[in-house]
Design an enzyme around this catalytic site. Structure first.
Site, short mmCIF file in Angstrom:
data_model
loop_
_atom_site.label_atom_id
_atom_site.label_comp_id
_atom_site.label_asym_id
_atom_site.label_seq_id
_atom_site.Cartn_x
_atom_site.Cartn_y
_atom_site.Cartn_z
N ARG A 1 5.04 0.69 -6.05
CA ARG A 1 5.00 -0.16 -4.87
C ARG A 1 4.08 -1.37 -5.07
NH1 ARG A 1 6.61 2.58 -0.12
NH2 ARG A 1 5.11 1.48 1.17
N LYS B 1 14.84 -12.74 -11.86
CA LYS B 1 14.46 -11.61 -12.72
C LYS B 1 13.62 -12.12 -13.87
CE LYS B 1 15.15 -9.07 -10.89
NZ LYS B 1 15.49 -8.37 -9.66
N GLU C 1 10.03 -13.10 -12.59
CA GLU C 1 9.13 -12.06 -12.10
C GLU C 1 8.63 -11.12 -13.18
OE1 GLU C 1 12.62 -9.50 -9.78
OE2 GLU C 1 10.57 -9.30 -9.08
N TRP D 1 -2.85 -2.72 -1.67
CA TRP D 1 -2.37 -4.04 -2.06
C TRP D 1 -3.10 -5.00 -1.13
CZ3 TRP D 1 1.16 -8.07 -0.49
CH2 TRP D 1 1.73 -8.78 -1.54
N CYS E 1 0.83 -1.21 0.00
CA CYS E 1 0.00 0.00 0.00
C CYS E 1 0.87 1.27 0.00
CB CYS E 1 -0.87 0.03 1.24
SG CYS E 1 -1.87 -1.43 1.44
N GLU F 1 19.77 -15.02 -9.19
CA GLU F 1 19.17 -13.72 -9.47
C GLU F 1 18.69 -13.64 -10.93
OE1 GLU F 1 18.01 -11.37 -7.92
OE2 GLU F 1 18.00 -9.65 -9.26
N LYS G 1 6.71 -3.56 -4.58
CA LYS G 1 8.10 -3.11 -4.42
C LYS G 1 8.57 -3.25 -2.98
CE LYS G 1 11.85 -1.10 -5.93
NZ LYS G 1 12.72 -1.99 -6.72
N HIS H 1 22.08 -33.54 -10.01
CA HIS H 1 21.36 -34.10 -8.86
C HIS H 1 19.85 -33.91 -9.00
CE1 HIS H 1 25.17 -34.87 -7.00
NE2 HIS H 1 25.51 -33.60 -7.17
N ASN I 1 -1.67 1.72 5.88
CA ASN I 1 -0.73 0.77 5.31
C ASN I 1 -0.28 -0.14 6.44
OD1 ASN I 1 1.27 -0.51 3.91
ND2 ASN I 1 2.63 1.26 3.74
N GLY I 2 -0.22 -1.46 6.22
CA GLY I 2 0.21 -2.37 7.28
C GLY I 2 -0.92 -3.30 7.67
#
Ligand code: F6R
Length: 598
Positions: free
Chosen positions: A30, A476, A479, A76, A2, A472, A593, A495, A102-103
């Protein structure tokens, strides 16, 4: 996650709405699934819509939304799906108080039961809606607005940043507890936001609120008080972010812009720290940090990959170090004592899992240090020490320049704390921005992306320092392209993952001439002989020879930095695959974000 904005000042009427909408658009990065705003006049006007900000903009009436103070929100979803009703702001029964939050309010259910039993009617499934009703109840009992707001906040448990407006008041009331909230001091008013870019075009003068503080902003000024109601004198800081930094500067996406900003970002990260003549690194703000007996790096996602890279550097410098996923750190009960340095690697400085791990370790006696990009963030304020990576604002949800700057910062941190001396290392550090620029100037990543855009899956492998970068590269890719991708140390292929290899699964192999090149070539042959196309990302094309189908060149550098440069090639491949697929690159679906819930 949020985003909150707020404004009170000399602007009135539709100007307030413009300030709020501008602010919300700058917080879009965000991540959100609905948005809304409220402006206060003799009554409160609220407009909110599920979906993109454009839906809210269209819903805002052209001329009859007047006000002198306002709040806005991008949501969000956590409590209840993304619907118009669940979008913020939320109001009380009479519609005279509006609140954004927010939270997570952990005790919202008993509060809601209590309020419903008294006859309060709720319109949403959110935890937030208890807040305006609690304010309403306090007002009904005779409190003034300020006291009603404070009394309400006292009842909340959990993490929150809350802002409220009330009919007939030219004021925005705000409070924070473990969720970011920053004030902007402008020429014609005062701003409130979850993050500085929201108001950067109006002012670069900011005040970072602390946990437990209350703020009321109105055109005549700002008042900040502590939990007891006493006025606190807080410093106004100037941020050195250029408003242009927060625009796209002609790039199609923030992500591409931020990839191209990396030479500048690491130049800023390095500024004043490497000492070429001595071959040392000196970080003035960490002068008082003793050499730790052991280091625990805690982080999530991309930052965890930087932590893996950093842990290896510490170990090579003779300081025992491990990198742990912040969400697992407490579960695994790592023992700490006052010889342990717990390093939180977090670009936002707000990630709930990382903050929890840092608080937990600090509470058990460890020294804590934040490696972060955001001045005044929770990590920066709560840790014993802070090392800023100075990457500038990163808007794209997918972290790129902050990852590179984190790796560089950790390379410097490990050298500084271990008192290491190597002119070769320090000279290579100083040359990194130019080397990185040459990767950007001469990358064939787009061709590779075009050729393999229809692949079934993508694999990324490396060894040693290159293993985190392989992880990484895969993160990337998944996502932003929404394609299946996996990254792991190359030795693990045989393996298990080898079973997935076909001629439709390209393998990106990071091969470093001076580190495990022969073993990597062995792994390359394993997959090539099973038909997989191989793309070597390497400083040793001659050694790779005919074993790879393609080469993405990495310029010469110190071998410990080769993966930092190789990663830039992988960022570009992911970007161009996602671009060809027409994905929402800067705001990938389901991602945010700044992840402020555990
Ligand atoms: C991926 C990405 C995330 C973050 C993670 C931690 O591109 O950005 O994986 O790295 O959410 O965020 P910070 O670094 O803010 O703690």
């Amino acid at each position: 996650m949020c985003g909150i904005v707020g404004y009170a000042g000399e602007r009135t009427n539709e100007d307030v709405v413009d300030v709020l909408l501008d602010g919300l658009s700058r917080l879009e990065y965000r991540g959100y699934d609905s948005a809304g705003l409220a402006v206060a006049n003799s009554s409160i006007s609220v407009v909110k819509r599920r979906g993109e900000l454009s839906a809210l903009e269209e819903a805002v009436p052209a001329d009859d939304l007047e006000g002198f103070a306002g709040i806005g929100h991008t949501r969000w979803s956590t409590h209840g799906p993304p619907t118009d009703a669940n979008a913020h702001p939320h109001t009380d029964c009479d519609g005279t108080v509006a609140v954004v939050h927010n939270g997570i309010i952990e005790n919202y259910q008993p509060l809601r039961d209590e309020l419903e039993a008294e006859g309060h009617e709720f319109d949403s499934e959110t935890d937030t809606e208890v807040v305006p009703h609690l304010i309403e109840r306090a007002l009904d009992r005779g409190d003034d607005v300020e006291t009603a707001f404070r009394r309400t906040i006292d009842r909340l448990e959990g993490s929150y940043a809350v802002a409220a407006v009330c009919a007939d008041r030219e004021t925005v009331y705000a409070a924070r507890q473990q969720s970011p909230l920053v004030l902007g001091v402008g020429d014609d008013g005062y701003f409130l936001a979850s993050d500085v870019p929201a108001f950067l075009e109006y002012t670069d003068e900011v005040v970072y609120l602390e946990d437990g503080q209350f703020a009321s902003i109105r055109s005549s000024g700002v008042e900040i008080t502590d939990e007891s109601g006493a006025i606190v004198d807080v410093p106004v800081e100037t941020v050195d972010w250029d408003p242009e930094d927060a625009g796209k500067s002609g790039y199609d996406h923030y992500m591409l812009k931020e990839i191209h900003e990396q030479p500048r970002a690491i130049r800023k990260c390095l500024r004043g720290r490497p000492r070429a003549l001595e071959g040392t690194v000196s970080i003035d703000e960490l002068d008082d940090v003793p050499r730790p007996e052991r280091v625990h790096l805690v982080a999530c996602g991309t930052s965890y990959h930087a932590a893996l890279y950093g842990a290896r550097l510490f170990r090579e410098r003779g300081i025992p170090a491990t990198a742990a996923l912040a969400s697992e750190y407490a579960v695994d009960a790592y023992p700490v004592d006052d010889g342990t340095l717990v390093v939180g690697v977090t670009q936002s400085g707000e990630t709930a899992d990382t903050m929890r791990a840092l608080r937990d370790a600090g509470g058990r006696g460890a020294r804590t240090l934040a490696v972060t990009n955001v001045v005044g963030s929770s990590a920066a304020r709560e840790c014993d020490h802070v090392l800023y990576i100075r990457a500038g604002p990163e808007i794209s949800v997918a972290a790129t320049k902050t990852f590179t700057s984190q790796q560089v910062a950790l390379a410097m941190l490990s050298s500084a704390l271990a008192d290491a001396r190597s002119r070769e290392f320090v000279e290579a550090l100083r040359a990194l921005p130019d080397r990185l620029q040459s990767v950007l100037d001469d990358s064939r990543a787009r061709e590779i992306a075009d050729e393999y855009v229809d692949a079934d899956a993508y694999f990324f492998v490396g060894r040693g320092y290159a293993a985190p970068v392989a992880r990484e590269g895969a993160l990337k890719m998944k996502e932003i392209s929404y394609r299946y991708a996996e990254g792991f140390p190359a030795g693990e292929f045989k393996h298990g993952p080898l079973a997935l290899i076909t001629d439709r699964t390209p393998v990106f192999a990071v091969i470093n001439r001076e580190a495990n090149a022969e073993k990597m070539l062995g792994n390359v042959k394993e997959v090539a002989s099973r038909g997989a196309p191989v793309i070597a990302v390497t400083d040793a094309p001659e050694a790779v020879g005919h074993h790879a189908d393609h080469v993405l060149r990495v310029p010469d550098t110190h071998w410990r930095f080769t993966p930092i440069l190789a990663n830039v090639q992988l960022q570009l491949v992911a970007y161009w695959v996602a671009n060809r697929l027409g994905r929402s690159i800067d705001k990938p679906r389901n991602l945010a974000k700044s992840v402020t819930v555990e």
